[in-house]
Design an enzyme around this catalytic site. Structure first.
Site, PDB file in Angstrom:
ATOM      1  N   ARG A  30      -3.144  37.680   7.268  1.00  0.00           N
ATOM      2  CA  ARG A  30      -2.668  36.796   6.196  1.00  0.00           C
ATOM      3  C   ARG A  30      -1.318  37.440   5.846  1.00  0.00           C
ATOM      4  O   ARG A  30      -1.099  38.316   6.263  1.00  0.00           O
ATOM      5  CB  ARG A  30      -3.548  37.128   4.997  1.00  0.00           C
ATOM      6  CG  ARG A  30      -3.647  38.477   4.350  1.00  0.00           C
ATOM      7  CD  ARG A  30      -4.571  38.780   3.203  1.00  0.00           C
ATOM      8  NE  ARG A  30      -4.072  38.037   2.003  1.00  0.00           N
ATOM      9  CZ  ARG A  30      -3.178  38.671   1.051  1.00  0.00           C
ATOM     10  NH1 ARG A  30      -2.887  40.000   1.492  1.00  0.00           N
ATOM     11  NH2 ARG A  30      -2.882  38.280   0.272  1.00  0.00           N
ATOM     12  N   ARG A  68       4.488  34.734  -2.368  1.00  0.00           N
ATOM     13  CA  ARG A  68       4.544  34.907  -3.969  1.00  0.00           C
ATOM     14  C   ARG A  68       5.428  33.796  -4.479  1.00  0.00           C
ATOM     15  O   ARG A  68       6.685  34.090  -4.145  1.00  0.00           O
ATOM     16  CB  ARG A  68       4.944  36.362  -4.363  1.00  0.00           C
ATOM     17  CG  ARG A  68       4.169  37.299  -3.734  1.00  0.00           C
ATOM     18  CD  ARG A  68       4.655  38.811  -4.226  1.00  0.00           C
ATOM     19  NE  ARG A  68       3.697  39.839  -3.512  1.00  0.00           N
ATOM     20  CZ  ARG A  68       4.192  40.949  -3.730  1.00  0.00           C
ATOM     21  NH1 ARG A  68       5.251  41.499  -4.329  1.00  0.00           N
ATOM     22  NH2 ARG A  68       3.665  41.957  -3.036  1.00  0.00           N
ATOM     23  N   ARG A  97       2.127  53.968  18.262  1.00  0.00           N
ATOM     24  CA  ARG A  97       3.439  53.719  18.387  1.00  0.00           C
ATOM     25  C   ARG A  97       4.150  54.807  17.698  1.00  0.00           C
ATOM     26  O   ARG A  97       3.684  55.389  16.642  1.00  0.00           O
ATOM     27  CB  ARG A  97       3.647  52.230  17.621  1.00  0.00           C
ATOM     28  CG  ARG A  97       3.124  51.148  18.207  1.00  0.00           C
ATOM     29  CD  ARG A  97       3.784  50.618  19.623  1.00  0.00           C
ATOM     30  NE  ARG A  97       5.402  50.138  19.141  1.00  0.00           N
ATOM     31  CZ  ARG A  97       6.313  50.023  20.095  1.00  0.00           C
ATOM     32  NH1 ARG A  97       5.956  50.383  21.251  1.00  0.00           N
ATOM     33  NH2 ARG A  97       7.800  49.659  19.631  1.00  0.00           N
ATOM     34  N   ARG A 107      15.023  48.870  11.036  1.00  0.00           N
ATOM     35  CA  ARG A 107      15.496  49.065   9.738  1.00  0.00           C
ATOM     36  C   ARG A 107      16.428  50.324   9.402  1.00  0.00           C
ATOM     37  O   ARG A 107      16.604  51.196  10.369  1.00  0.00           O
ATOM     38  CB  ARG A 107      14.255  49.044   8.656  1.00  0.00           C
ATOM     39  CG  ARG A 107      13.650  50.233   8.830  1.00  0.00           C
ATOM     40  CD  ARG A 107      12.388  50.269   7.740  1.00  0.00           C
ATOM     41  NE  ARG A 107      11.528  51.353   7.708  1.00  0.00           N
ATOM     42  CZ  ARG A 107      10.582  51.643   6.615  1.00  0.00           C
ATOM     43  NH1 ARG A 107      10.586  50.768   5.961  1.00  0.00           N
ATOM     44  NH2 ARG A 107      10.172  52.970   6.744  1.00  0.00           N
ATOM     45  N   GLU A 141      16.045  53.343  12.383  1.00  0.00           N
ATOM     46  CA  GLU A 141      14.690  53.638  12.948  1.00  0.00           C
ATOM     47  C   GLU A 141      14.359  52.904  14.111  1.00  0.00           C
ATOM     48  O   GLU A 141      14.435  51.434  14.141  1.00  0.00           O
ATOM     49  CB  GLU A 141      13.407  53.225  11.918  1.00  0.00           C
ATOM     50  CG  GLU A 141      13.754  54.187  10.704  1.00  0.00           C
ATOM     51  CD  GLU A 141      12.474  53.961   9.718  1.00  0.00           C
ATOM     52  OE1 GLU A 141      11.641  53.099   9.977  1.00  0.00           O
ATOM     53  OE2 GLU A 141      12.454  54.548   8.641  1.00  0.00           O
ATOM     54  N   TYR A 195      -4.552  54.351  10.242  1.00  0.00           N
ATOM     55  CA  TYR A 195      -3.172  54.502   9.505  1.00  0.00           C
ATOM     56  C   TYR A 195      -3.809  54.242   8.184  1.00  0.00           C
ATOM     57  O   TYR A 195      -4.168  53.446   7.445  1.00  0.00           O
ATOM     58  CB  TYR A 195      -2.329  53.167   9.567  1.00  0.00           C
ATOM     59  CG  TYR A 195      -1.114  53.553   8.905  1.00  0.00           C
ATOM     60  CD1 TYR A 195      -0.194  54.476   9.004  1.00  0.00           C
ATOM     61  CD2 TYR A 195      -0.889  52.586   7.698  1.00  0.00           C
ATOM     62  CE1 TYR A 195       1.044  54.442   8.284  1.00  0.00           C
ATOM     63  CE2 TYR A 195       0.040  52.748   6.775  1.00  0.00           C
ATOM     64  CZ  TYR A 195       1.039  53.561   7.389  1.00  0.00           C
ATOM     65  OH  TYR A 195       2.325  53.807   6.434  1.00  0.00           O
ATOM     66  N   ASP A 222      -2.053  54.884   3.845  1.00  0.00           N
ATOM     67  CA  ASP A 222      -0.902  55.193   2.915  1.00  0.00           C
ATOM     68  C   ASP A 222      -1.047  56.389   2.083  1.00  0.00           C
ATOM     69  O   ASP A 222      -2.255  57.027   2.346  1.00  0.00           O
ATOM     70  CB  ASP A 222      -0.694  53.969   1.852  1.00  0.00           C
ATOM     71  CG  ASP A 222       0.085  52.752   2.422  1.00  0.00           C
ATOM     72  OD1 ASP A 222       0.749  52.931   3.521  1.00  0.00           O
ATOM     73  OD2 ASP A 222      -0.283  51.778   2.053  1.00  0.00           O
TER      74      ASP A 222
END
Length: 379
Positions: free
Chosen positions: A179, A183, A256, A287, A312, A360, A362
């Site tokens: 998905r 917004r 990665r 970025r 990066e 991974y 957060d």
């Protein structure tokens, strides 16, 4: 009796949180880390009076009030709101995809106008796939086109994603983007979470607070001296790479990674935002981070006479590099499950965190998981 109740291998956020809970419970803890400093990948280096996120930008965000209150009890967090910008061939777009983005892309001003435009592009993509006999998206490119259409995909997704993964979108599995959030409000806040911010004074203050009163030894490569420390501790929490722990018995897990170029610039404000993504394929970096915007606001930005930026570059991981993002495809997950089976049989060792679980996370979930694991062991 052993000298320590718990030896904790890894002084990152998981290990530090676990050590804090155990210390509060009266347990004797020793924390080890192979780096010369604590903090893992949230370690900050002060340059020109700016806390530079040495291993990439970290923004703490959560809707879990208990986790938010926990970290704020260690160090107060500021009001930073993550609102990145995408640069595509010199044209700027707000992220995440919201009404500002749609206005910049097509000039539409209302949610209904934006929805019509997106549905038109999605329908066009689906017609082309149907004409080629494609019933379901087979790769990331087809999946993205079916979700958002050609314009957003080609300008804001394609080049950036291919740089991140090091391969064409047509070779990346479709499930990577099941998905894409759209917004239909004029709101550039990247996260939906109720709470977000950066520790005032940097992440080192958070780690130092968690490890206050805990014995810490840096520059220790645990796997080279494990027998020495096994003799000292009743239990050992290992937060490193699980395949390395088992000497790559079933093969190496793939990741990665990111290379960084840090630069000091003689100006007060270089790009006007903490995060700018470069979404065209021709620019090699993904970025640029301007670190002062994480903690400095208003006049503070101008008072700090220089700034620090980091470019990066995403790349394939090789031995000796820092593993960042697990490649959780079927092949690597199957290898991990073999290591997990061995880990589940360990009596002395506990495994936790991003590298040990090959997943991974957060920061907020890491804190929550470490707290839960510590409380489970204490109970």
């Amino acid at each position: 009796m052993k000298r320590y109740d718990y030896i904790i291998v890894g002084a990152g956020l998981y290990g530090a949180t676990f050590a804090y809970i155990m210390k509060q419970a009266g347990k004797r803890c020793l924390v080890l880390d192979r780096r010369p400093y604590t903090g893992g990948n949230i370690y900050c280096e002060e340059i020109e009076g700016i806390n530079v996120h040495k291993y990439g930008a970290h923004i703490f965000h959560t809707s879990n009030k208990e986790v938010w209150d926990f970290v704020n009890a260690i160090v107060e967090f500021n009001r930073y709101t993550n609102s990145p910008i995408a640069n595509y061939k010199g044209q700027y777009f707000n992220l995440p995809f919201n009404m500002n983005t749609f206005y910049q892309m097509w000039g539409v001003k209302t949610p209904d106008e934006a929805k019509v435009k997106i549905e038109e592009q999605k329908a066009d993509a689906m017609r082309k796939m149907a004409a080629e006999g494609i019933e379901n998206p087979r790769n990331l490119e087809e999946q993205a086109l079916a979700l958002v259409g050609k314009d957003i995909y080609e300008k804001l997704i394609k080049g950036y994603t291919e740089k991140q993964w090091g391969r064409p979108c047509t070779e990346i599995p479709a499930f990577i983007i099941k998905r894409l959030p759209l917004r239909f409000v004029y709101d550039n806040n990247y996260f939906n979470d109720k709470y977000q911010g950066i520790p005032i004074g940097g992440y080192n203050k958070l780690i130092n607070g968690l490890l206050a009163g805990v014995e810490v030894r840096c520059d220790v490569d645990f796997l080279k001296v494990r027998k020495e420390y096994e003799a000292m501790g009743e239990k050992i929490l290992f937060t490193g790479a699980i395949d390395e722990f088992y000497a790559y018995k079933f093969g190496k897990l793939a990741y990665r990674t990111i290379n960084f170029e840090h630069e000091i610039i003689d100006t007060t404000n270089w790009q006007g935002n903490a995060v700018v993504n470069y979404t065209e394929a021709e620019i090699p970096y993904t970025r640029i981070i301007e670190h002062k915007h994480f903690e400095m606001f208003g006049e503070e930005i101008e008072q700090c006479r220089r700034t620090v930026i980091s470019k990066e570059y995403a790349t394939e991981w090789k031995a000796g590099m820092e593993p960042y993002y697990p490649i959780n495809d079927d092949e690597n997950n199957a290898i991990y499950e073999k290591y997990e089976h061995l880990a589940d049989q360990e009596k002395k060792y506990i495994f936790g965190g991003r590298l040990a679980e090959y997943k991974y996370y957060d920061m907020a979930p890491i804190v929550e998981l470490a707290i839960q694991r510590a409380h489970h062991l204490l109970s």
